[in-house]
Design a protein around this motif. Structure first.
Motif, mmCIF file in Angstrom:
data_model
loop_
_atom_site.group_PDB
_atom_site.id
_atom_site.type_symbol
_atom_site.label_atom_id
_atom_site.label_comp_id
_atom_site.label_asym_id
_atom_site.label_seq_id
_atom_site.Cartn_x
_atom_site.Cartn_y
_atom_site.Cartn_z
ATOM 1 N N ILE A 106 15.499 -23.992 -26.292
ATOM 2 C CA ILE A 106 16.880 -24.137 -26.757
ATOM 3 C C ILE A 106 16.935 -23.675 -28.212
ATOM 4 C CG2 ILE A 106 18.848 -25.695 -26.994
ATOM 5 C CD1 ILE A 106 17.255 -27.699 -25.219
ATOM 6 N N HIS A 107 17.585 -22.564 -28.456
ATOM 7 C CA HIS A 107 17.682 -22.043 -29.817
ATOM 8 C C HIS A 107 18.456 -23.024 -30.689
ATOM 9 C CE1 HIS A 107 18.905 -19.359 -33.141
ATOM 10 N NE2 HIS A 107 17.788 -18.715 -32.854
ATOM 11 N N MET A 129 11.211 -31.928 -28.076
ATOM 12 C CA MET A 129 10.209 -31.409 -28.996
ATOM 13 C C MET A 129 10.774 -30.191 -29.730
ATOM 14 S SD MET A 129 6.330 -30.165 -28.050
ATOM 15 C CE MET A 129 6.006 -31.736 -27.250
ATOM 16 N N SER A 130 10.491 -30.102 -31.035
ATOM 17 C CA SER A 130 10.967 -28.990 -31.839
ATOM 18 C C SER A 130 9.798 -28.090 -32.227
ATOM 19 C CB SER A 130 11.659 -29.516 -33.098
ATOM 20 O OG SER A 130 12.207 -28.445 -33.840
ATOM 21 N N THR A 131 10.037 -26.776 -32.214
ATOM 22 C CA THR A 131 8.967 -25.812 -32.469
ATOM 23 C C THR A 131 9.423 -24.719 -33.426
ATOM 24 O OG1 THR A 131 9.637 -24.460 -30.562
ATOM 25 C CG2 THR A 131 7.965 -26.149 -30.169
ATOM 26 N N ILE A 132 8.444 -24.024 -33.995
ATOM 27 C CA ILE A 132 8.708 -22.848 -34.817
ATOM 28 C C ILE A 132 8.161 -21.618 -34.099
ATOM 29 C CG2 ILE A 132 8.795 -24.025 -37.027
ATOM 30 C CD1 ILE A 132 5.849 -23.419 -37.426
ATOM 31 N N MET A 133 8.645 -20.446 -34.507
ATOM 32 C CA MET A 133 8.339 -19.215 -33.781
ATOM 33 C C MET A 133 7.510 -18.256 -34.631
ATOM 34 S SD MET A 133 11.066 -16.547 -32.121
ATOM 35 C CE MET A 133 10.589 -14.899 -31.580
ATOM 36 N N VAL A 250 5.169 -22.898 -31.645
ATOM 37 C CA VAL A 250 4.168 -23.877 -32.059
ATOM 38 C C VAL A 250 4.876 -25.156 -32.487
ATOM 39 C CG1 VAL A 250 2.283 -24.361 -33.664
ATOM 40 C CG2 VAL A 250 2.635 -22.021 -32.831
ATOM 41 N N ASN A 251 4.395 -26.279 -31.993
ATOM 42 C CA ASN A 251 4.941 -27.556 -32.448
ATOM 43 C C ASN A 251 4.781 -27.652 -33.958
ATOM 44 O OD1 ASN A 251 5.389 -28.122 -29.785
ATOM 45 N ND2 ASN A 251 3.591 -29.439 -29.556
ATOM 46 N N MET A 252 5.767 -28.199 -34.610
ATOM 47 C CA MET A 252 5.795 -28.193 -36.075
ATOM 48 C C MET A 252 4.592 -28.873 -36.717
ATOM 49 S SD MET A 252 9.785 -28.668 -37.059
ATOM 50 C CE MET A 252 10.960 -27.333 -36.775
ATOM 51 N N ASN A 253 3.979 -29.804 -36.012
ATOM 52 C CA ASN A 253 2.833 -30.526 -36.586
ATOM 53 C C ASN A 253 1.490 -30.000 -36.094
ATOM 54 O OD1 ASN A 253 3.077 -31.361 -33.994
ATOM 55 N ND2 ASN A 253 2.920 -33.559 -34.389
ATOM 56 N N ASN A 254 1.494 -28.866 -35.386
ATOM 57 C CA ASN A 254 0.248 -28.310 -34.856
ATOM 58 C C ASN A 254 -0.320 -27.294 -35.843
ATOM 59 O OD1 ASN A 254 -1.854 -27.243 -33.382
ATOM 60 N ND2 ASN A 254 -0.723 -27.152 -31.457
ATOM 61 N N ASN A 255 -0.962 -27.800 -36.875
ATOM 62 C CA ASN A 255 -1.482 -26.924 -37.932
ATOM 63 C C ASN A 255 -2.581 -25.999 -37.439
ATOM 64 O OD1 ASN A 255 0.241 -28.051 -39.884
ATOM 65 N ND2 ASN A 255 -1.180 -29.743 -40.249
ATOM 66 N N ALA A 256 -3.387 -26.468 -36.472
ATOM 67 C CA ALA A 256 -4.486 -25.647 -35.961
ATOM 68 C C ALA A 256 -3.944 -24.398 -35.277
ATOM 69 C CB ALA A 256 -5.335 -26.466 -34.988
ATOM 70 N N ASN A 275 13.894 -25.810 -29.311
ATOM 71 C CA ASN A 275 13.625 -27.143 -28.793
ATOM 72 C C ASN A 275 13.445 -27.081 -27.284
ATOM 73 O OD1 ASN A 275 14.405 -29.253 -31.153
ATOM 74 N ND2 ASN A 275 15.711 -27.456 -31.245
ATOM 75 N N TRP A 276 12.702 -28.023 -26.751
ATOM 76 C CA TRP A 276 12.710 -28.225 -25.307
ATOM 77 C C TRP A 276 12.916 -29.706 -25.053
ATOM 78 C CZ3 TRP A 276 9.240 -31.151 -22.450
ATOM 79 C CH2 TRP A 276 8.011 -31.464 -23.051
ATOM 80 N N SER A 277 13.476 -29.999 -23.906
ATOM 81 C CA SER A 277 13.950 -31.350 -23.660
ATOM 82 C C SER A 277 13.872 -31.660 -22.172
ATOM 83 C CB SER A 277 15.406 -31.451 -24.144
ATOM 84 O OG SER A 277 15.975 -32.693 -23.798
ATOM 85 N N MET A 278 13.719 -32.945 -21.846
ATOM 86 C CA MET A 278 13.706 -33.402 -20.461
ATOM 87 C C MET A 278 14.931 -34.281 -20.212
ATOM 88 S SD MET A 278 10.719 -32.284 -19.146
ATOM 89 C CE MET A 278 10.065 -33.361 -17.892
ATOM 90 N N ILE A 279 15.680 -33.975 -19.173
ATOM 91 C CA ILE A 279 16.803 -34.800 -18.746
ATOM 92 C C ILE A 279 16.404 -35.527 -17.468
ATOM 93 C CG2 ILE A 279 19.191 -34.798 -17.894
ATOM 94 C CD1 ILE A 279 18.964 -34.218 -20.860
#
Length: 293
Positions: A106-107, A129-133, A250-256, A275-279
């Protein structure tokens, strides 16, 4: 009297290909919509009887704004080019949400539309969950050097490893084993194997959205740079075979994971958050993939 708008299916492959071309506009701003369509058009080419897959738009009008909704079983993706709310929100309201969805990629400009819909329709969100590209051009990926460590070899991931991959996947959910099996069967993937034992030590799959995903190294083989090896190998394979740019969320907290892509000269696309989400199903329980289907 105003005409009531309807959710309509896009069934003609030629229409889907022309819809996909609209998403080349302002590349790579609309690349995710392009890759979703590209992925499933390739899947349909390999398996024309692929079931539980529907492409929707509003009143047969995908041409004016590229509006489409893609549903594959419980998986949902939606997009339009203008990022405007009115038509897209109406189309989403016309979907049957009763069985729940896993809503992917989800942009950020669509996220407020989605959140408003969740509140208005009184949907129950399980998690989000929020991610960066990160992105690497096809030309850059083709030049990557693959340094396979001594005593190991690179090959495609095999279906027999689907359970292992699913169990270690951070995005694991009910139904995801079947999804992993389809990704192994239809999409570019890379595994790193130990020559002597045949053990699968590291892997990376390409998701339906075009993003690299399920990048993992088993615990006993971590901190040896194996994640870097498989990420480079799959990137070069996509560029060589499909002639496409490479993207990764990448999840924002996934530094590796961030370090892996930065070492390969992937560029962080600033301002591009997904973002991705579960309903949850309205009747309770969790979404799942039907058995044996």
């Amino acid at each position: 009297m105003a005409t009531v708008k309807q959710l309509t299916k896009i069934t003609d492959t030629a229409d889907l290909k022309n819809l996909q071309k609209l998403y080349l506009k302002d590349w790579p701003s609309n690349c995710v919509g392009y890759f979703w369509l590209d992925n499933y058009l390739r899947w349909l080419q390999k398996n024309p009887s692929l079931g539980y897959l529907n492409f929707y738009t509003l009143d047969n009008d995908w041409q004016s704004d590229g509006l489409f909704i893609l549903v594959h079983r419980y998986q949902l993706f939606f997009s339009n080019l203008s990022k405007q709310k009115t038509e897209l929100e109406l189309a989403l309201k016309l979907l049957d949400w009763s069985k729940g969805f896993k809503v992917s990629a989800i942009h950020e400009t669509h996220h407020y539309i989605y959140k408003d819909l969740v509140a208005e329709v009184n949907l129950q969100m399980d998690r989000e969950m929020s991610t960066i590209m990160y992105s690497l051009t096809c030309e850059e990926a083709e030049k990557l050097e693959i340094n396979c460590p001594e005593g190991y070899y690179l090959d495609k991931v095999r279906l027999e490893h689907a359970d292992l991959i699913n169990n270690l996947w951070s995005a694991r959910h009910p139904g995801s084993l079947k999804l992993v099996e389809m990704l192994i069967t239809y999409n570019t993937n890379v595994g790193l194997y130990e020559k002597e034992s045949g053990l699968l030590c590291a892997w990376c799959l390409r998701l339906q959205s075009g993003f690299l995903g399920a990048l993992e190294v088993i615990q006993s083989h971590q901190r040896r740079g194996f994640g870097l090896v498989v990420a480079a190998a799959i990137s070069k394979a996509i560029a060589t075979d499909l002639k496409q740019d490479i993207t990764a969320l990448v999840n924002m907290n996934n530094n590796a994971a961030c370090r892996v892509f930065e070492k390969l000269d992937f560029k962080l696309i600033r301002g591009e958050h997904y973002n991705w989400s579960m309903i949850k199903p309205k009747a309770g329980g969790q979404i799942s993939w039907p058995n044996n289907e």
